[in-house]
Design a protein around this motif. Sequence first.
Motif, mmCIF file in Angstrom:
data_model
loop_
_atom_site.group_PDB
_atom_site.id
_atom_site.type_symbol
_atom_site.label_atom_id
_atom_site.label_comp_id
_atom_site.label_asym_id
_atom_site.label_seq_id
_atom_site.Cartn_x
_atom_site.Cartn_y
_atom_site.Cartn_z
ATOM 1 N N GLU A 239 -10.728 74.051 -8.734
ATOM 2 C CA GLU A 239 -10.344 72.683 -8.399
ATOM 3 C C GLU A 239 -10.426 71.764 -9.614
ATOM 4 O O GLU A 239 -9.589 70.883 -9.802
ATOM 5 C CB GLU A 239 -11.234 72.146 -7.273
ATOM 6 C CG GLU A 239 -10.932 72.739 -5.912
ATOM 7 C CD GLU A 239 -9.518 72.443 -5.429
ATOM 8 O OE1 GLU A 239 -9.040 71.308 -5.674
ATOM 9 O OE2 GLU A 239 -8.889 73.327 -4.832
ATOM 10 N N MET B 292 -7.498 72.453 -12.114
ATOM 11 C CA MET B 292 -6.186 72.122 -11.565
ATOM 12 C C MET B 292 -5.939 70.625 -11.495
ATOM 13 O O MET B 292 -4.791 70.181 -11.483
ATOM 14 C CB MET B 292 -6.035 72.742 -10.166
ATOM 15 C CG MET B 292 -5.977 74.258 -10.169
ATOM 16 S SD MET B 292 -4.614 74.929 -11.151
ATOM 17 C CE MET B 292 -3.190 74.333 -10.224
ATOM 18 N N VAL C 61 -10.577 80.346 -6.556
ATOM 19 C CA VAL C 61 -9.124 80.438 -6.561
ATOM 20 C C VAL C 61 -8.651 81.006 -5.222
ATOM 21 O O VAL C 61 -9.110 82.076 -4.811
ATOM 22 C CB VAL C 61 -8.625 81.352 -7.703
ATOM 23 C CG1 VAL C 61 -7.107 81.342 -7.771
ATOM 24 C CG2 VAL C 61 -9.236 80.937 -9.030
ATOM 25 N N THR D 298 0.680 82.541 -5.077
ATOM 26 C CA THR D 298 1.201 81.207 -5.373
ATOM 27 C C THR D 298 0.204 80.356 -6.137
ATOM 28 O O THR D 298 0.527 79.756 -7.175
ATOM 29 C CB THR D 298 1.602 80.501 -4.067
ATOM 30 O OG1 THR D 298 2.590 81.285 -3.385
ATOM 31 C CG2 THR D 298 2.162 79.114 -4.359
ATOM 32 N N GLU D 299 -1.039 80.289 -5.630
ATOM 33 C CA GLU D 299 -2.056 79.471 -6.298
ATOM 34 C C GLU D 299 -2.470 80.095 -7.631
ATOM 35 O O GLU D 299 -2.784 79.376 -8.591
ATOM 36 C CB GLU D 299 -3.277 79.316 -5.388
ATOM 37 C CG GLU D 299 -2.998 78.613 -4.077
ATOM 38 C CD GLU D 299 -2.789 77.123 -4.245
ATOM 39 O OE1 GLU D 299 -2.907 76.619 -5.369
ATOM 40 O OE2 GLU D 299 -2.500 76.454 -3.234
ATOM 41 N N THR D 300 -2.465 81.404 -7.704
ATOM 42 C CA THR D 300 -2.825 82.068 -8.954
ATOM 43 C C THR D 300 -1.797 81.775 -10.038
ATOM 44 O O THR D 300 -2.145 81.498 -11.188
ATOM 45 C CB THR D 300 -2.953 83.585 -8.744
ATOM 46 O OG1 THR D 300 -3.865 83.846 -7.681
ATOM 47 C CG2 THR D 300 -3.440 84.265 -10.009
#
Length: 432
Positions: A156, A159, A183, A188-190
């Motif tokens: 968090e 990002m 994570v 997608t987030e990776t």
Amino acid sequence: MRYLSTTVEVEAVPRRVQPDLPQLSVDERAVNVVWPSGTTSKFYHIWLRDHCRCPSCFHEQTKQRLVDTFAIPNQIAPQKVEALPEGLVIEWPGESPHTTHFPWDWLRRNAYIGPSNRDGSQLTFRSSGVGAASQSYSKVLWGSSIESAPPQVEFEGVMHSDEALLQWLNKIDQYGFCFVTGVPANPTETEALVRRIAFIRETHYGSFWDFTSDLAHGDTAYTDIALGGHTDTTYFTDPAGLQLFHLLAHTAGGDHTLQGRDLGGQSLLVDGFFAAKLMHDVYPEHYQMLRSTPISTHSAGDSDTLVKPLMRGYPILQHDPVNDDLVMIRYNNSDRSTLRLPEDQVEPFYEALRCWHNILTDKQSEYWFRLRPGTAMIFDNHRVLHGRASFIGSRRLCGAYVPHDDYRSRLSVLRINYESPEGTRSVWEDGV
């Protein structure tokens, strides 16, 4: 127009007034700067004129050279040099006299290296920093004891905060790797995490991979066998820079009674710079062999792929040709092509290679850990070797390459924004 001078006026603030001010002497070819430490740096007149950073010689916005290097006379000499607290000031002769200013810290950082400084007695690694006000970020070499406190940051934070992003990149720069916790365990987030640094490098494996042990590509990474410590893409002229892995899932397949450590697949990291320093200090002859012997490598597992580097090969231990820093470990014994060496170097090479392998596989060098969903691991492929134990069941990972130059660019800009007093880019930054 002629830029010649037979007499040079030298001025310096008296040493009793400015005890730390460098002292100057000028001859027909160069300005010699004697630093307060007693060491001397020679700066040739043509080099000084070519590196002028005034607005007419260096574009303030694009940071590109405007001076016509080839219009500078070979025998150019200054008509006046002056040592001031803020730096070296030079007046050049001509119909329209030209003045050049060099900050002392920039001259010190960019003093070119004489042969006496390259005797190989010490192994050096490139430190990083931008501008005079930047902190010094020397490399932290590590072995198995890093297990007690490995570098890590929170997803968090990196990002949503550029300052947290800078902390992440600083850790990668110092240690060669870093974990990111929290994570979300999905591609997608990776991928978004990777793109916080720079664009993803496209290769014959694709851009962002989501892979398992299905031999989708002809590479042992796509199997379940153990892999010893290695760096990736040694067969590229420019090997991949940063590499990120995120384990999304590891299941037992048909045998649901197995879990955790029973599934195998523990991950391995080895600090290649740590191993290189040990080899350099204890086995210098073997070190010299591995830094001077070009090794051919290849990637040929896919029917439509045959990758070989532009040159016939590169050494395992790659040094900067100018300042002699060790800058890259390029080692994957599985990808080594047919060895072609002069007859008298074959046996010494194998002795050196065996020594290197023994250092890499020593328990004091190896850092073993288990990747888990939710924790991504990123490492500098130019420095840190990675591997894994064999495993059973199904392991699903995603990964990506980030070009080294783009990672360094992102790091440098963030350091300027958060660590320089003005927070602005200067024409006196390192390497510009």
